[in-house]
Design a protein around this motif. Structure first.
Motif, PDB file in Angstrom:
ATOM      1  N   VAL A 295       0.833  -1.210   0.000  1.00  0.00           N
ATOM      2  CA  VAL A 295       0.000   0.000   0.000  1.00  0.00           C
ATOM      3  C   VAL A 295       0.865   1.257   0.000  1.00  0.00           C
ATOM      4  O   VAL A 295       0.548   2.240  -0.686  1.00  0.00           O
ATOM      5  CB  VAL A 295      -0.954  -0.015   1.216  1.00  0.00           C
ATOM      6  CG1 VAL A 295      -1.649   1.315   1.391  1.00  0.00           C
ATOM      7  CG2 VAL A 295      -1.967  -1.135   1.072  1.00  0.00           C
ATOM      8  N   LEU A 296       1.968   1.246   0.742  1.00  0.00           N
ATOM      9  CA  LEU A 296       2.785   2.445   0.880  1.00  0.00           C
ATOM     10  C   LEU A 296       3.739   2.691  -0.283  1.00  0.00           C
ATOM     11  O   LEU A 296       4.216   3.813  -0.458  1.00  0.00           O
ATOM     12  CB  LEU A 296       3.591   2.384   2.183  1.00  0.00           C
ATOM     13  CG  LEU A 296       2.787   2.538   3.461  1.00  0.00           C
ATOM     14  CD1 LEU A 296       3.717   2.472   4.667  1.00  0.00           C
ATOM     15  CD2 LEU A 296       2.005   3.826   3.473  1.00  0.00           C
ATOM     16  N   TYR A 297       4.033   1.675  -1.079  1.00  0.00           N
ATOM     17  CA  TYR A 297       4.993   1.834  -2.176  1.00  0.00           C
ATOM     18  C   TYR A 297       4.595   2.939  -3.158  1.00  0.00           C
ATOM     19  O   TYR A 297       5.435   3.778  -3.506  1.00  0.00           O
ATOM     20  CB  TYR A 297       5.198   0.504  -2.908  1.00  0.00           C
ATOM     21  CG  TYR A 297       6.190   0.602  -4.024  1.00  0.00           C
ATOM     22  CD1 TYR A 297       7.546   0.658  -3.759  1.00  0.00           C
ATOM     23  CD2 TYR A 297       5.772   0.674  -5.351  1.00  0.00           C
ATOM     24  CE1 TYR A 297       8.469   0.764  -4.786  1.00  0.00           C
ATOM     25  CE2 TYR A 297       6.677   0.790  -6.376  1.00  0.00           C
ATOM     26  CZ  TYR A 297       8.023   0.826  -6.085  1.00  0.00           C
ATOM     27  OH  TYR A 297       8.926   0.950  -7.113  1.00  0.00           O
ATOM     28  N   PRO A 298       3.339   2.993  -3.628  1.00  0.00           N
ATOM     29  CA  PRO A 298       2.982   4.088  -4.550  1.00  0.00           C
ATOM     30  C   PRO A 298       3.071   5.472  -3.908  1.00  0.00           C
ATOM     31  O   PRO A 298       3.441   6.449  -4.568  1.00  0.00           O
ATOM     32  CB  PRO A 298       1.534   3.777  -4.954  1.00  0.00           C
ATOM     33  CG  PRO A 298       1.330   2.354  -4.624  1.00  0.00           C
ATOM     34  CD  PRO A 298       2.237   2.035  -3.498  1.00  0.00           C
ATOM     35  N   ILE A 299       2.768   5.556  -2.631  1.00  0.00           N
ATOM     36  CA  ILE A 299       2.841   6.846  -1.939  1.00  0.00           C
ATOM     37  C   ILE A 299       4.295   7.310  -1.836  1.00  0.00           C
ATOM     38  O   ILE A 299       4.616   8.471  -2.115  1.00  0.00           O
ATOM     39  CB  ILE A 299       2.176   6.743  -0.553  1.00  0.00           C
ATOM     40  CG1 ILE A 299       0.691   6.424  -0.717  1.00  0.00           C
ATOM     41  CG2 ILE A 299       2.375   8.018   0.249  1.00  0.00           C
ATOM     42  CD1 ILE A 299      -0.007   6.042   0.558  1.00  0.00           C
ATOM     43  N   VAL A 300       5.187   6.395  -1.480  1.00  0.00           N
ATOM     44  CA  VAL A 300       6.608   6.736  -1.387  1.00  0.00           C
ATOM     45  C   VAL A 300       7.154   7.097  -2.760  1.00  0.00           C
ATOM     46  O   VAL A 300       7.944   8.032  -2.905  1.00  0.00           O
ATOM     47  CB  VAL A 300       7.387   5.568  -0.750  1.00  0.00           C
ATOM     48  CG1 VAL A 300       8.883   5.783  -0.834  1.00  0.00           C
ATOM     49  CG2 VAL A 300       6.963   5.374   0.699  1.00  0.00           C
ATOM     50  N   TRP A 301       6.704   6.387  -3.798  1.00  0.00           N
ATOM     51  CA  TRP A 301       7.149   6.696  -5.158  1.00  0.00           C
ATOM     52  C   TRP A 301       6.721   8.103  -5.568  1.00  0.00           C
ATOM     53  O   TRP A 301       7.498   8.835  -6.180  1.00  0.00           O
ATOM     54  CB  TRP A 301       6.569   5.657  -6.118  1.00  0.00           C
ATOM     55  CG  TRP A 301       7.066   5.816  -7.512  1.00  0.00           C
ATOM     56  CD1 TRP A 301       8.242   5.368  -8.029  1.00  0.00           C
ATOM     57  CD2 TRP A 301       6.394   6.497  -8.584  1.00  0.00           C
ATOM     58  NE1 TRP A 301       8.329   5.716  -9.350  1.00  0.00           N
ATOM     59  CE2 TRP A 301       7.216   6.410  -9.718  1.00  0.00           C
ATOM     60  CE3 TRP A 301       5.174   7.156  -8.683  1.00  0.00           C
ATOM     61  CZ2 TRP A 301       6.856   6.961 -10.941  1.00  0.00           C
ATOM     62  CZ3 TRP A 301       4.815   7.706  -9.895  1.00  0.00           C
ATOM     63  CH2 TRP A 301       5.652   7.610 -11.012  1.00  0.00           C
ATOM     64  N   LEU A 302       5.490   8.480  -5.224  1.00  0.00           N
ATOM     65  CA  LEU A 302       5.009   9.819  -5.559  1.00  0.00           C
ATOM     66  C   LEU A 302       5.758  10.901  -4.791  1.00  0.00           C
ATOM     67  O   LEU A 302       5.991  11.993  -5.318  1.00  0.00           O
ATOM     68  CB  LEU A 302       3.512   9.926  -5.272  1.00  0.00           C
ATOM     69  CG  LEU A 302       2.599   9.269  -6.302  1.00  0.00           C
ATOM     70  CD1 LEU A 302       1.159   9.322  -5.826  1.00  0.00           C
ATOM     71  CD2 LEU A 302       2.738   9.943  -7.646  1.00  0.00           C
ATOM     72  N   ILE A 303       6.151  10.610  -3.563  1.00  0.00           N
ATOM     73  CA  ILE A 303       6.918  11.581  -2.782  1.00  0.00           C
ATOM     74  C   ILE A 303       8.329  11.733  -3.346  1.00  0.00           C
ATOM     75  O   ILE A 303       8.872  12.835  -3.404  1.00  0.00           O
ATOM     76  CB  ILE A 303       6.942  11.173  -1.299  1.00  0.00           C
ATOM     77  CG1 ILE A 303       5.543  11.334  -0.700  1.00  0.00           C
ATOM     78  CG2 ILE A 303       7.951  11.979  -0.511  1.00  0.00           C
ATOM     79  CD1 ILE A 303       5.394  10.757   0.685  1.00  0.00           C
ATOM     80  N   CYS A 304       8.913  10.635  -3.818  1.00  0.00           N
ATOM     81  CA  CYS A 304      10.284  10.678  -4.332  1.00  0.00           C
ATOM     82  C   CYS A 304      10.384  11.227  -5.752  1.00  0.00           C
ATOM     83  O   CYS A 304      11.457  11.656  -6.177  1.00  0.00           O
ATOM     84  CB  CYS A 304      10.892   9.280  -4.293  1.00  0.00           C
ATOM     85  SG  CYS A 304      11.219   8.702  -2.630  1.00  0.00           S
ATOM     86  N   LEU A 305       9.290  11.227  -6.488  1.00  0.00           N
ATOM     87  CA  LEU A 305       9.326  11.668  -7.878  1.00  0.00           C
ATOM     88  C   LEU A 305       9.819  13.106  -8.060  1.00  0.00           C
ATOM     89  O   LEU A 305      10.693  13.344  -8.902  1.00  0.00           O
ATOM     90  CB  LEU A 305       7.945  11.480  -8.521  1.00  0.00           C
ATOM     91  CG  LEU A 305       7.857  11.743 -10.008  1.00  0.00           C
ATOM     92  CD1 LEU A 305       8.754  10.776 -10.764  1.00  0.00           C
ATOM     93  CD2 LEU A 305       6.428  11.616 -10.485  1.00  0.00           C
ATOM     94  N   PRO A 306       9.342  14.087  -7.282  1.00  0.00           N
ATOM     95  CA  PRO A 306       9.890  15.443  -7.458  1.00  0.00           C
ATOM     96  C   PRO A 306      11.379  15.526  -7.122  1.00  0.00           C
ATOM     97  O   PRO A 306      12.113  16.271  -7.776  1.00  0.00           O
ATOM     98  CB  PRO A 306       9.075  16.292  -6.479  1.00  0.00           C
ATOM     99  CG  PRO A 306       7.858  15.517  -6.188  1.00  0.00           C
ATOM    100  CD  PRO A 306       8.221  14.088  -6.352  1.00  0.00           C
ATOM    101  N   LEU A 307      11.821  14.739  -6.160  1.00  0.00           N
ATOM    102  CA  LEU A 307      13.243  14.755  -5.817  1.00  0.00           C
ATOM    103  C   LEU A 307      14.087  14.176  -6.954  1.00  0.00           C
ATOM    104  O   LEU A 307      15.188  14.668  -7.233  1.00  0.00           O
ATOM    105  CB  LEU A 307      13.477  13.976  -4.522  1.00  0.00           C
ATOM    106  CG  LEU A 307      12.754  14.531  -3.296  1.00  0.00           C
ATOM    107  CD1 LEU A 307      12.953  13.607  -2.103  1.00  0.00           C
ATOM    108  CD2 LEU A 307      13.220  15.929  -2.978  1.00  0.00           C
ATOM    109  N   ARG A 308      13.578  13.151  -7.630  1.00  0.00           N
ATOM    110  CA  ARG A 308      14.295  12.601  -8.775  1.00  0.00           C
ATOM    111  C   ARG A 308      14.355  13.617  -9.904  1.00  0.00           C
ATOM    112  O   ARG A 308      15.388  13.757 -10.582  1.00  0.00           O
ATOM    113  CB  ARG A 308      13.608  11.331  -9.254  1.00  0.00           C
ATOM    114  CG  ARG A 308      13.746  10.179  -8.274  1.00  0.00           C
ATOM    115  CD  ARG A 308      13.042   8.953  -8.767  1.00  0.00           C
ATOM    116  NE  ARG A 308      13.709   8.464  -9.954  1.00  0.00           N
ATOM    117  CZ  ARG A 308      13.215   7.521 -10.726  1.00  0.00           C
ATOM    118  NH1 ARG A 308      12.050   6.990 -10.455  1.00  0.00           N
ATOM    119  NH2 ARG A 308      13.880   7.114 -11.778  1.00  0.00           N
TER     120      ARG A 308
END
Length: 65
Positions: A23-36
């Motif tokens: 469940v948390l993987y997509p949320i973490v991915w969305l948070i990390c996307l701007p940093l990438r």
């Protein structure tokens, strides 16, 4: 493939953590996307500055003496 097998292993031994990770993987991915995206932009800016600073040396090296 290895990540999937590790997730299955986690599902067998500790299923609440596996479901929480699922469940948390997509949320973490969305948070990390701007940093990438910021990292890609900063890397491109440094590559541009490096190329700009090395331009005079490349122009002088390319001329015959």
């Amino acid at each position: 493939m290895a990540a999937f097998l590790l997730w299955l292993l986690l599902l067998v031994f500790c299923w609440p953590f596996a479901l929480l990770a699922l469940v948390l993987y997509p949320i973490v991915w969305l948070i990390c996307l701007p940093l990438r995206l910021i990292g890609i932009t900063v890397g491109a800016a440094f590559a541009f500055l490096g190329a700009l600073l090395m331009l005079p040396a490349r122009v002088l090296r390319g001329r015959p003496a």
